[in-house]
Design a protein around this motif. Structure first.
Motif, PDB file in Angstrom:
ATOM      1  N   ARG A  32       0.826  -1.213   0.000  1.00 17.39           N
ATOM      2  CA  ARG A  32       0.000   0.000   0.000  1.00 17.39           C
ATOM      3  C   ARG A  32       0.858   1.259   0.000  1.00 17.39           C
ATOM      4  O   ARG A  32       0.435   2.320  -0.447  1.00 17.39           O
ATOM      5  CB  ARG A  32      -0.929  -0.003   1.221  1.00 17.39           C
ATOM      6  CG  ARG A  32      -2.016  -1.062   1.116  1.00 17.39           C
ATOM      7  CD  ARG A  32      -2.713  -1.297   2.444  1.00 17.39           C
ATOM      8  NE  ARG A  32      -1.853  -2.046   3.364  1.00 17.39           N
ATOM      9  CZ  ARG A  32      -2.305  -2.833   4.348  1.00 17.39           C
ATOM     10  NH1 ARG A  32      -3.604  -2.962   4.542  1.00 17.39           N
ATOM     11  NH2 ARG A  32      -1.471  -3.486   5.134  1.00 17.39           N
ATOM     12  N   SER A  33       2.109   1.146   0.509  1.00 17.52           N
ATOM     13  CA  SER A  33       2.972   2.328   0.603  1.00 17.52           C
ATOM     14  C   SER A  33       3.387   2.879  -0.758  1.00 17.52           C
ATOM     15  O   SER A  33       3.817   4.024  -0.844  1.00 17.52           O
ATOM     16  CB  SER A  33       4.217   2.003   1.433  1.00 17.52           C
ATOM     17  OG  SER A  33       3.864   1.871   2.794  1.00 17.52           O
ATOM     18  N   TRP A  34       3.285   2.065  -1.798  1.00 21.18           N
ATOM     19  CA  TRP A  34       3.587   2.626  -3.121  1.00 21.18           C
ATOM     20  C   TRP A  34       2.715   3.845  -3.377  1.00 21.18           C
ATOM     21  O   TRP A  34       3.147   4.815  -3.990  1.00 21.18           O
ATOM     22  CB  TRP A  34       3.402   1.579  -4.221  1.00 21.18           C
ATOM     23  CG  TRP A  34       4.525   0.591  -4.231  1.00 21.18           C
ATOM     24  CD1 TRP A  34       4.469  -0.722  -3.857  1.00 21.18           C
ATOM     25  CD2 TRP A  34       5.887   0.836  -4.594  1.00 21.18           C
ATOM     26  NE1 TRP A  34       5.715  -1.296  -3.969  1.00 21.18           N
ATOM     27  CE2 TRP A  34       6.600  -0.376  -4.424  1.00 21.18           C
ATOM     28  CE3 TRP A  34       6.580   1.961  -5.054  1.00 21.18           C
ATOM     29  CZ2 TRP A  34       7.976  -0.488  -4.694  1.00 21.18           C
ATOM     30  CZ3 TRP A  34       7.940   1.857  -5.322  1.00 21.18           C
ATOM     31  CH2 TRP A  34       8.622   0.637  -5.142  1.00 21.18           C
ATOM     32  N   ASN A  35       1.467   3.789  -2.874  1.00 20.97           N
ATOM     33  CA  ASN A  35       0.597   4.960  -2.965  1.00 20.97           C
ATOM     34  C   ASN A  35       0.644   5.798  -1.689  1.00 20.97           C
ATOM     35  O   ASN A  35       0.937   6.981  -1.723  1.00 20.97           O
ATOM     36  CB  ASN A  35      -0.849   4.521  -3.229  1.00 20.97           C
ATOM     37  CG  ASN A  35      -1.021   3.941  -4.618  1.00 20.97           C
ATOM     38  OD1 ASN A  35      -0.800   4.624  -5.608  1.00 20.97           O
ATOM     39  ND2 ASN A  35      -1.391   2.676  -4.701  1.00 20.97           N
ATOM     40  N   SER A  36       0.374   5.152  -0.528  1.00 21.25           N
ATOM     41  CA  SER A  36       0.121   5.928   0.688  1.00 21.25           C
ATOM     42  C   SER A  36       1.370   6.626   1.211  1.00 21.25           C
ATOM     43  O   SER A  36       1.273   7.687   1.832  1.00 21.25           O
ATOM     44  CB  SER A  36      -0.468   5.015   1.768  1.00 21.25           C
ATOM     45  OG  SER A  36       0.434   3.968   2.085  1.00 21.25           O
ATOM     46  N   GLU A  84       6.442   8.173  -6.245  1.00 24.83           N
ATOM     47  CA  GLU A  84       6.794   9.547  -6.611  1.00 24.83           C
ATOM     48  C   GLU A  84       8.118   9.991  -5.995  1.00 24.83           C
ATOM     49  O   GLU A  84       8.608  11.083  -6.297  1.00 24.83           O
ATOM     50  CB  GLU A  84       5.704  10.509  -6.112  1.00 24.83           C
ATOM     51  CG  GLU A  84       4.307  10.195  -6.619  1.00 24.83           C
ATOM     52  CD  GLU A  84       4.178  10.472  -8.105  1.00 24.83           C
ATOM     53  OE1 GLU A  84       4.822  11.417  -8.577  1.00 24.83           O
ATOM     54  OE2 GLU A  84       3.454   9.713  -8.789  1.00 24.83           O
ATOM     55  N   LYS A  85       8.674   9.191  -5.092  1.00 22.77           N
ATOM     56  CA  LYS A  85       9.809   9.644  -4.278  1.00 22.77           C
ATOM     57  C   LYS A  85      11.007  10.128  -5.109  1.00 22.77           C
ATOM     58  O   LYS A  85      11.606  11.161  -4.777  1.00 22.77           O
ATOM     59  CB  LYS A  85      10.212   8.519  -3.319  1.00 22.77           C
ATOM     60  CG  LYS A  85      11.086   8.938  -2.158  1.00 22.77           C
ATOM     61  CD  LYS A  85      10.479  10.011  -1.285  1.00 22.77           C
ATOM     62  CE  LYS A  85       9.446   9.470  -0.314  1.00 22.77           C
ATOM     63  NZ  LYS A  85       8.926  10.568   0.565  1.00 22.77           N
ATOM     64  N   PRO A  86      11.382   9.448  -6.187  1.00 27.52           N
ATOM     65  CA  PRO A  86      12.510   9.976  -6.981  1.00 27.52           C
ATOM     66  C   PRO A  86      12.239  11.387  -7.510  1.00 27.52           C
ATOM     67  O   PRO A  86      13.169  12.180  -7.658  1.00 27.52           O
ATOM     68  CB  PRO A  86      12.626   8.966  -8.127  1.00 27.52           C
ATOM     69  CG  PRO A  86      12.078   7.692  -7.560  1.00 27.52           C
ATOM     70  CD  PRO A  86      10.933   8.129  -6.677  1.00 27.52           C
ATOM     71  N   ARG A  87      10.965  11.694  -7.754  1.00 29.75           N
ATOM     72  CA  ARG A  87      10.642  13.040  -8.239  1.00 29.75           C
ATOM     73  C   ARG A  87      10.596  14.041  -7.096  1.00 29.75           C
ATOM     74  O   ARG A  87      11.040  15.176  -7.245  1.00 29.75           O
ATOM     75  CB  ARG A  87       9.283  13.041  -8.942  1.00 29.75           C
ATOM     76  CG  ARG A  87       9.230  12.060 -10.106  1.00 29.75           C
ATOM     77  CD  ARG A  87       7.909  12.193 -10.850  1.00 29.75           C
ATOM     78  NE  ARG A  87       7.386  10.879 -11.189  1.00 29.75           N
ATOM     79  CZ  ARG A  87       6.267  10.670 -11.863  1.00 29.75           C
ATOM     80  NH1 ARG A  87       5.533  11.699 -12.253  1.00 29.75           N
ATOM     81  NH2 ARG A  87       5.865   9.454 -12.143  1.00 29.75           N
TER      82      ARG A  87
END
Lengths: 424, 424
Positions: A61-65, A70-73
């Motif tokens: 779920r952490s890919w979204n939550s 978005e982390k590299p951006r």
């Protein structure tokens, strides 16, 4: 200048409080932030949170939550503030070598399209070797030629009508010498040449203005002055006028316009996003974010300009004290005295014992490093990096005092300081 | 088969104790270890040690004292034990996409040298897209052609005399279907074709014998069945007969024969070491090492063979219970029933609601995932991964019971389960 004067400078230092953002062991004077930045105090807790909460508890779920995808951006946008880049033009990802491959390949494609008769890349002979290796392999693959020159030969090299790309590291890893990014970029553009800048020893160390210099491409390192931890992801920046002009060759799914449509054909995302490739190491990326935050913490105190003022004051002091207190011990200053040509490190050479002197200093808690010469024009180097976020003027005093004692006592001649390690 | 029977199977399970190596939240049935493996219990402390001791206290000394520089090789050697690879032939590094670029480029060079008339790459249309994107970009750059086929067309495709490379993922990410690695490799070699295997859904999930199959190249993922954490470094393996035949194009300093000589020219290290490129993210790599250790912990209990037996028992049970207890709800089995053709996951399709059913299950703590179809031959997929290290037979019972309730109640039709997230 004496120890009391140094303490007085520390007392007046408006950046002094930033030192508390770091864990530095008592008795350590860390002059190697240009190799591996020190540990920020916030990092351990943040990393633990990513491991136990975001991964352990929240799982996929952490890919979204947790904003993983978005982390590299988002981290890229934070780095952008330190290098004069607009939001949405910088990505924190992969390694410097891999990012260099991406942008050098793109520069080559763009140049080949608009100037097919140009097929040379020029760089400095004393550029950091991985940059040269990446360029050498790319040239070998493409039938291009890599030409290596000394810094004073760059202007002449730009006259070559076969020259397509100038690839430089802004601050030299061996000497600490810094190029005038705006002037060199302008001269290259006037000659019809694209410029790729490696900011490994610049980002977080000296003011950089990629937009103002109208640079073409840039890459840089996350684990030096950005304090991102060992092997932290690197970063890549592309001038928006180039970003959509071609595919970069590492066309992985994170650079796809719709990665979760899972279509079999590649459609590059607009802008810098296409310079992503595969899934990124989130734990290391979280540590990088903490590291970048320590540099951004200087913004209320004047930001990179204030850090630069202090950096120059520290390196000026180090040079002056070495020349005064270590005189007669055969040390030569390699780094330029001119402020405009100096990064945030000071390099010394000595005809004998450079490696062992560094080891003896490390044993005393004064951590610098050694870079081997080539036995010809480039001597062995004692390298001292000055990170103004966590170094003070008293540290500089003590570092030079240890160096003086190591030289005067001949302590560096002991066998234990002359054994070579795998990694220098 | 009822709940009591499942509990009895758990009680007899010789691998049952391995579950205690993981942190799994109460109430969670985690069927997505094929996307992101669960958190090993040892990881948080080990990561904290790397951050606070190796980085914070020992700083650059850890490149030697903590074995950082060798870590991609030492972790690679641990992974090697799970994939039938000899020591010194596997590296844990970079991302799967980047490693695929390295080996596909190398395969292309080797094939071009020995068979210049071959310039096609064949893969599966439903291969994981990043593999196809990397191959597409490479073909575009080299003037080669990427041909996509269905699994049953591979034998026919091998008859193409222009075919140079067969690039397959051993276990399909969408369907869970598994290739016979030895047979396919043999058939390809008989046809003069090199084979590149992606082990993303195989390493740590099913027995793999790269040496026995005489495979040419392989890559794989660290964050699925190897439990290495989000975006953990991937791995790359090259058959020793190929390793020294060419430079791979990402010729960074970590692949140099003498990286700390800092010479300006590239000299590739012998063997697999030249498949390294730049500095690796040590914190994420430490987490990967902990993850690999959980799979190696099965060695005293029979290793991959024992894990495979349990995996098949779990997926057999899941299929049987779904067909018995969810009958009449329009679910179709996509994964092969034949053991020899099944990986460690079970995929179902449904003409409507696949995404929402998965979301409704996640809300109940049964975590699987969804993979979009193409609206044509490949349907939307409900995907359930079974990691025998931390799943039991009772978990399977409850997972199917939740699925039955979600379907019978129509709960999945609620709006909150039909909102799309960025990352699926």
């Amino acid at each position: 200048m004496n120890l009391q004067d140094c303490r007085a400078l520390d007392a007046q230092d408006p950046l002094r409080a930033l030192r508390d953002l770091f864990e530095i062991a008592d008795g350590t004077i860390y002059l190697d932030g240009n190799s591996l930045g020190a540990l920020p105090r916030a990092t351990a807790a943040r990393v633990a949170e990513v491991v136990t909460q975001e991964w352990g508890r929240d799982l996929i779920r952490s890919w979204n939550s947790a904003g993983w995808f978005e982390k590299p951006r988002t981290v890229g946008d934070q780095i952008a503030r330190l290098i004069g880049a607009a939001p949405g033009t910088t990505i924190a990802t992969d390694s410097t070598s891999i990012n260099l491959f991406k942008v050098l390949s793109a520069a080559l494609r763009i140049s080949a399209q608009r100037s097919p008769g140009r097929w040379r890349i020029v760089s400095e002979r004393s550029n950091f070797p991985t940059d040269l290796y990446i360029a050498e392999a790319l040239c070998k693959d493409k039938g291009w030629e890599l030409v290596l020159v000394e810094p004073h030969e760059i202007a002449e090299a730009l006259k070559d009508e076969k020259l397509a790309i100038l690839m430089l590291t802004h601050v030299n890893y061996r000497t600490g010498a810094m190029h005038d990014m705006a002037a060199v970029t302008q001269a290259a553009h006037d000659a019809g040449v694209l410029v790729v800048w490696d900011l490994a020893h610049s980002a977080g160390a000296v003011p950089v203005d990629l937009t103002g210099a109208d640079a073409d491409f840039a890459v840089g390192c996350g684990y030096k002055y950005l304090n991102g931890g060992p092997g932290a992801p690197a970063f890549v920046w592309v001038n928006p006028r180039h970003a959509d002009q071609c595919w970069q060759p590492l066309a992985g799914w994170w650079g796809h316009d719709k990665p979760f449509a899972f279509t079999p054909d590649y459609q590059p995302a607009p802008g810098i996003v296409r310079y992503q490739c595969g899934t990124q190491p989130m734990i290391s990326l979280a540590a990088l974010e903490c590291g970048v935050a320590t540099v951004l913490a200087a913004e209320p105190h004047g930001g990179m300009a204030a850090l630069r003022r202090k950096s120059l004051a520290l390196t000026d002091l180090f040079i002056a004290l070495v020349e005064e207190r270590c005189a007669g011990h055969g040390l030569q200053l390699v780094t330029p005295r001119e402020h405009g040509q100096r990064g945030s490190q000071v390099c010394l050479s000595r005809s004998e014992g450079a490696y062992a002197i560094v080891q003896a200093l490390i044993a005393r808690g004064v951590i610098g490093d050694y870079r081997a010469g080539d036995g010809a024009g480039h001597p062995d180097i004692l390298r001292f990096g000055f990170t103004p976020l966590y170094l003070g003027f008293e540290d500089v005093w003590h570092a030079v005092e240890h160096l003086r004692q190591v030289l005067e006592s001949g302590e560096w001649r002991r066998p234990e300081f002359n054994r070579q390690h795998a990694v220098t």
